[in-house]
Design a protein around this motif. Structure first.
Motif, PDB file in Angstrom:
ATOM      1  N   SER A   1      -4.059   5.300  -3.050  1.00  0.00           N
ATOM      2  CA  SER A   1      -4.441   5.436  -1.643  1.00  0.00           C
ATOM      3  C   SER A   1      -5.315   6.658  -1.455  1.00  0.00           C
ATOM      4  O   SER A   1      -5.136   7.681  -2.112  1.00  0.00           O
ATOM      5  CB  SER A   1      -3.182   5.587  -0.783  1.00  0.00           C
ATOM      6  OG  SER A   1      -3.530   5.869   0.554  1.00  0.00           O
ATOM      7  N   SER A   2      -6.245   6.533  -0.517  1.00  0.00           N
ATOM      8  CA  SER A   2      -7.087   7.685  -0.171  1.00  0.00           C
ATOM      9  C   SER A   2      -6.672   8.276   1.175  1.00  0.00           C
ATOM     10  O   SER A   2      -7.237   9.268   1.614  1.00  0.00           O
ATOM     11  CB  SER A   2      -8.557   7.259  -0.131  1.00  0.00           C
ATOM     12  OG  SER A   2      -8.742   6.268   0.860  1.00  0.00           O
ATOM     13  N   GLU A   3      -5.674   7.658   1.821  1.00  0.00           N
ATOM     14  CA  GLU A   3      -5.201   8.145   3.109  1.00  0.00           C
ATOM     15  C   GLU A   3      -4.499   9.486   2.924  1.00  0.00           C
ATOM     16  O   GLU A   3      -3.699   9.667   2.007  1.00  0.00           O
ATOM     17  CB  GLU A   3      -4.227   7.141   3.726  1.00  0.00           C
ATOM     18  CG  GLU A   3      -3.689   7.578   5.073  1.00  0.00           C
ATOM     19  CD  GLU A   3      -2.679   6.606   5.654  1.00  0.00           C
ATOM     20  OE1 GLU A   3      -2.642   6.498   6.890  1.00  0.00           O
ATOM     21  OE2 GLU A   3      -1.921   5.974   4.899  1.00  0.00           O
TER      22      GLU A   3
ATOM     23  N   ASP B   1       0.848  -1.192   0.000  1.00  0.00           N
ATOM     24  CA  ASP B   1       0.000   0.000   0.000  1.00  0.00           C
ATOM     25  C   ASP B   1       0.881   1.239   0.000  1.00  0.00           C
ATOM     26  O   ASP B   1       2.110   1.134   0.063  1.00  0.00           O
ATOM     27  CB  ASP B   1      -0.966   0.002   1.196  1.00  0.00           C
ATOM     28  CG  ASP B   1      -0.272  -0.171   2.537  1.00  0.00           C
ATOM     29  OD1 ASP B   1       0.900   0.235   2.678  1.00  0.00           O
ATOM     30  OD2 ASP B   1      -0.904  -0.712   3.458  1.00  0.00           O
ATOM     31  N   ALA B   2       0.260   2.407  -0.081  1.00  0.00           N
ATOM     32  CA  ALA B   2       1.021   3.661  -0.124  1.00  0.00           C
ATOM     33  C   ALA B   2       1.840   3.853   1.144  1.00  0.00           C
ATOM     34  O   ALA B   2       2.967   4.360   1.097  1.00  0.00           O
ATOM     35  CB  ALA B   2       0.080   4.840  -0.344  1.00  0.00           C
TER      36      ALA B   2
END
Length: 145
Positions: free
Chosen positions: A86-88, A56-57
């Protein structure tokens, strides 16, 4: 200063000769692998290039921070890491002289007691929340809007 720029003269001293840099930085990242498979590390004139596949990012960001917080590294390129979108929301912070994770948490979250959130987001980068150093760059997870 973005994610990929670092203070070359500050950080963990992992190598004495540039010829040892790639191996030592790879070992450093793999020792507490943040989730990067088939990690590839190259080093030339203070620039580290990373390759592989990140879970993941956050894994990619942690690998970049682990490589960048090494003495002798001024820049990290992560173009070679495949990473899912990623949406974080994340910000980055450079530790200043006199900082504590509690003070950083108070600055970003309004409450010093939120420091474990920063520590958890940087476990591979920070081994002990009481042992941070000026010039070290860390991830700051932000609240989603």
């Amino acid at each position: 200063m973005g994610l990929f720029d670092f203070a070359k003269g500050i950080g963990h001293k992992l190598f004495n000769k540039d010829a040892d840099a790639e191996e030592k930085i790879r070992e450093h990242i793999e020792q507490n692998n943040p989730g990067v498979k088939d990690l590839d590390v190259s080093y030339q004139d203070g620039v580290v290039s990373l390759g592989g596949s990140a879970d993941d990012a956050a894994a990619m960001e942690k690998a970049v921070l682990m490589a960048g917080n090494v003495m002798g590294v001024a820049e990290v390129k992560a173009d070679g890491i495949q990473v899912p979108a990623s949406s974080e929301k994340v910000d980055y912070y450079v530790i200043q002289k006199g900082d504590t994770l509690s003070a950083v948490a108070k600055h970003f979250y309004g409450k010093a007691s939120e420091y474990p959130r920063i520590f958890d987001a940087n476990r591979e980068v920070i081994k002990d929340p009481d042992l941070i150093f000026p010039g070290q760059k860390i991830r700051i997870p932000l609240d989603q809007d």
